[in-house]
Design a protein around this motif. Sequence first.
Motif, PDB file in Angstrom:
ATOM      1  N   GLN A  38      -0.487  -7.364  30.150  1.00 18.69           N
ATOM      2  CA  GLN A  38      -0.259  -8.728  29.483  1.00 18.69           C
ATOM      3  C   GLN A  38       0.031  -9.485  30.660  1.00 18.69           C
ATOM      4  O   GLN A  38       1.107  -9.355  31.377  1.00 18.69           O
ATOM      5  N   ALA A  39      -0.936 -10.556  30.682  1.00 12.98           N
ATOM      6  CA  ALA A  39      -0.556 -11.648  31.906  1.00 12.98           C
ATOM      7  C   ALA A  39       0.032 -12.643  31.432  1.00 12.98           C
ATOM      8  O   ALA A  39       0.177 -12.933  30.072  1.00 12.98           O
ATOM      9  N   PRO A  40       0.776 -13.623  32.143  1.00 12.12           N
ATOM     10  CA  PRO A  40       1.455 -14.685  31.598  1.00 12.12           C
ATOM     11  C   PRO A  40       0.557 -15.587  30.602  1.00 12.12           C
ATOM     12  O   PRO A  40      -0.467 -15.996  30.989  1.00 12.12           O
ATOM     13  N   GLY A  41       1.185 -15.882  29.680  1.00 11.85           N
ATOM     14  CA  GLY A  41       0.499 -16.666  28.542  1.00 11.85           C
ATOM     15  C   GLY A  41      -0.624 -16.077  27.924  1.00 11.85           C
ATOM     16  O   GLY A  41      -1.369 -16.966  27.024  1.00 11.85           O
ATOM     17  N   MET A  42      -0.950 -14.816  28.080  1.00 11.17           N
ATOM     18  CA  MET A  42      -2.003 -14.331  27.584  1.00 11.17           C
ATOM     19  C   MET A  42      -1.651 -13.464  26.673  1.00 11.17           C
ATOM     20  O   MET A  42      -0.606 -12.906  26.515  1.00 11.17           O
ATOM     21  N   GLY A  43      -2.716 -12.725  25.650  1.00 11.42           N
ATOM     22  CA  GLY A  43      -2.404 -11.503  24.946  1.00 11.42           C
ATOM     23  C   GLY A  43      -2.545 -10.359  25.655  1.00 11.42           C
ATOM     24  O   GLY A  43      -2.957 -10.305  26.891  1.00 11.42           O
ATOM     25  N   SER A  83      -8.450  -1.763  45.182  1.00 11.74           N
ATOM     26  CA  SER A  83      -9.172  -3.324  45.187  1.00 11.74           C
ATOM     27  C   SER A  83      -8.672  -4.117  44.396  1.00 11.74           C
ATOM     28  O   SER A  83      -9.410  -4.926  43.320  1.00 11.74           O
ATOM     29  N   LEU A  84      -7.158  -4.310  44.184  1.00  9.29           N
ATOM     30  CA  LEU A  84      -6.492  -5.101  43.296  1.00  9.29           C
ATOM     31  C   LEU A  84      -6.976  -6.532  43.444  1.00  9.29           C
ATOM     32  O   LEU A  84      -7.048  -7.114  44.732  1.00  9.29           O
ATOM     33  N   GLU A  85      -6.794  -7.233  42.397  1.00  9.80           N
ATOM     34  CA  GLU A  85      -7.297  -9.031  42.386  1.00  9.80           C
ATOM     35  C   GLU A  85      -6.200  -9.570  41.872  1.00  9.80           C
ATOM     36  O   GLU A  85      -5.499  -9.049  40.956  1.00  9.80           O
ATOM     37  N   PRO A  86      -6.042 -11.032  42.083  1.00  4.35           N
ATOM     38  CA  PRO A  86      -5.233 -11.656  41.636  1.00  4.35           C
ATOM     39  C   PRO A  86      -5.170 -11.711  40.104  1.00  4.35           C
ATOM     40  O   PRO A  86      -4.033 -11.686  39.551  1.00  4.35           O
ATOM     41  N   ALA A  90      -0.280  -8.877  35.940  1.00  2.00           N
ATOM     42  CA  ALA A  90       0.396  -8.496  34.652  1.00  2.00           C
ATOM     43  C   ALA A  90       1.398  -7.782  34.559  1.00  2.00           C
ATOM     44  O   ALA A  90       1.874  -6.946  35.542  1.00  2.00           O
ATOM     45  N   VAL A  91       2.121  -7.479  33.400  1.00  2.00           N
ATOM     46  CA  VAL A  91       2.996  -6.330  33.025  1.00  2.00           C
ATOM     47  C   VAL A  91       2.274  -5.246  32.361  1.00  2.00           C
ATOM     48  O   VAL A  91       1.318  -5.652  31.539  1.00  2.00           O
ATOM     49  N   TYR A  92       2.076  -4.206  32.963  1.00  3.82           N
ATOM     50  CA  TYR A  92       1.599  -3.107  32.711  1.00  3.82           C
ATOM     51  C   TYR A  92       2.509  -2.145  31.600  1.00  3.82           C
ATOM     52  O   TYR A  92       3.405  -1.696  32.055  1.00  3.82           O
ATOM     53  N   GLY A 115       7.202  -1.385  30.179  1.00  5.60           N
ATOM     54  CA  GLY A 115       6.475  -2.267  31.082  1.00  5.60           C
ATOM     55  C   GLY A 115       6.827  -2.237  32.547  1.00  5.60           C
ATOM     56  O   GLY A 115       7.959  -2.067  33.069  1.00  5.60           O
ATOM     57  N   THR A 116       5.896  -2.453  33.441  1.00  4.07           N
ATOM     58  CA  THR A 116       6.274  -2.418  34.841  1.00  4.07           C
ATOM     59  C   THR A 116       5.246  -3.543  35.327  1.00  4.07           C
ATOM     60  O   THR A 116       3.995  -3.667  35.245  1.00  4.07           O
ATOM     61  N   GLN A 117       6.147  -4.524  36.264  1.00  5.51           N
ATOM     62  CA  GLN A 117       5.305  -5.645  36.600  1.00  5.51           C
ATOM     63  C   GLN A 117       4.410  -5.196  37.690  1.00  5.51           C
ATOM     64  O   GLN A 117       4.843  -4.603  38.814  1.00  5.51           O
ATOM     65  N   VAL A 118       3.106  -6.057  37.792  1.00  3.72           N
ATOM     66  CA  VAL A 118       2.379  -5.828  39.063  1.00  3.72           C
ATOM     67  C   VAL A 118       1.701  -7.280  39.424  1.00  3.72           C
ATOM     68  O   VAL A 118       1.480  -7.991  38.465  1.00  3.72           O
ATOM     69  N   THR A 119       2.145  -7.615  40.713  1.00  3.17           N
ATOM     70  CA  THR A 119       1.726  -8.703  41.010  1.00  3.17           C
ATOM     71  C   THR A 119       0.806  -8.742  42.267  1.00  3.17           C
ATOM     72  O   THR A 119       1.168  -7.843  43.305  1.00  3.17           O
ATOM     73  N   VAL A 120      -0.302  -9.434  42.282  1.00  2.38           N
ATOM     74  CA  VAL A 120      -1.244  -9.439  43.237  1.00  2.38           C
ATOM     75  C   VAL A 120      -1.277 -10.892  44.074  1.00  2.38           C
ATOM     76  O   VAL A 120      -1.608 -11.724  43.476  1.00  2.38           O
TER      77      VAL A 120
END
Length: 122
Positions: A38-43, A83-86, A90-92, A115-120
């Motif tokens: 789940q990305a910020p502001g997204m489902g 190959s992570l992209e911006p 999201a929270v995974y 959940g665990t946070q992933v930031t690219v």
Amino acid sequence: VQLVESGGGLVQPGGSLRLSCVASGSGFENYAIGWFRQAPGMGREGVSCISIDPTTNYADSVKGRFTISRDNAKYTVYLQMNSLEPEDKAVYYCAADPSGVETMQEGYYESWGQGTQVTVSS
């Protein structure tokens, strides 16, 4: 079954992370496990899932970059993310599906991790 995710963090674009989903409780080998994000502001959206066979499935956005696997002896499902992209920020979450079938329909999943946070980001 209870689930705990780990392995998130900050990574530069093009980098890699491996997420882990560790289960406690009996019968882990009888559950399909899915990864959602789940990305910020997204489902929340399905990323990948693995059945008891194990058969795997991936969202189109991560095919060829992410790999899901399971180790029943360790009660663990992994999500290798390369190959992570911006846009992968999201929270995974991982979740358990008692039907055992690989599906990314959330309604099948009964147990969810925190959940665990992933930031690219560079």
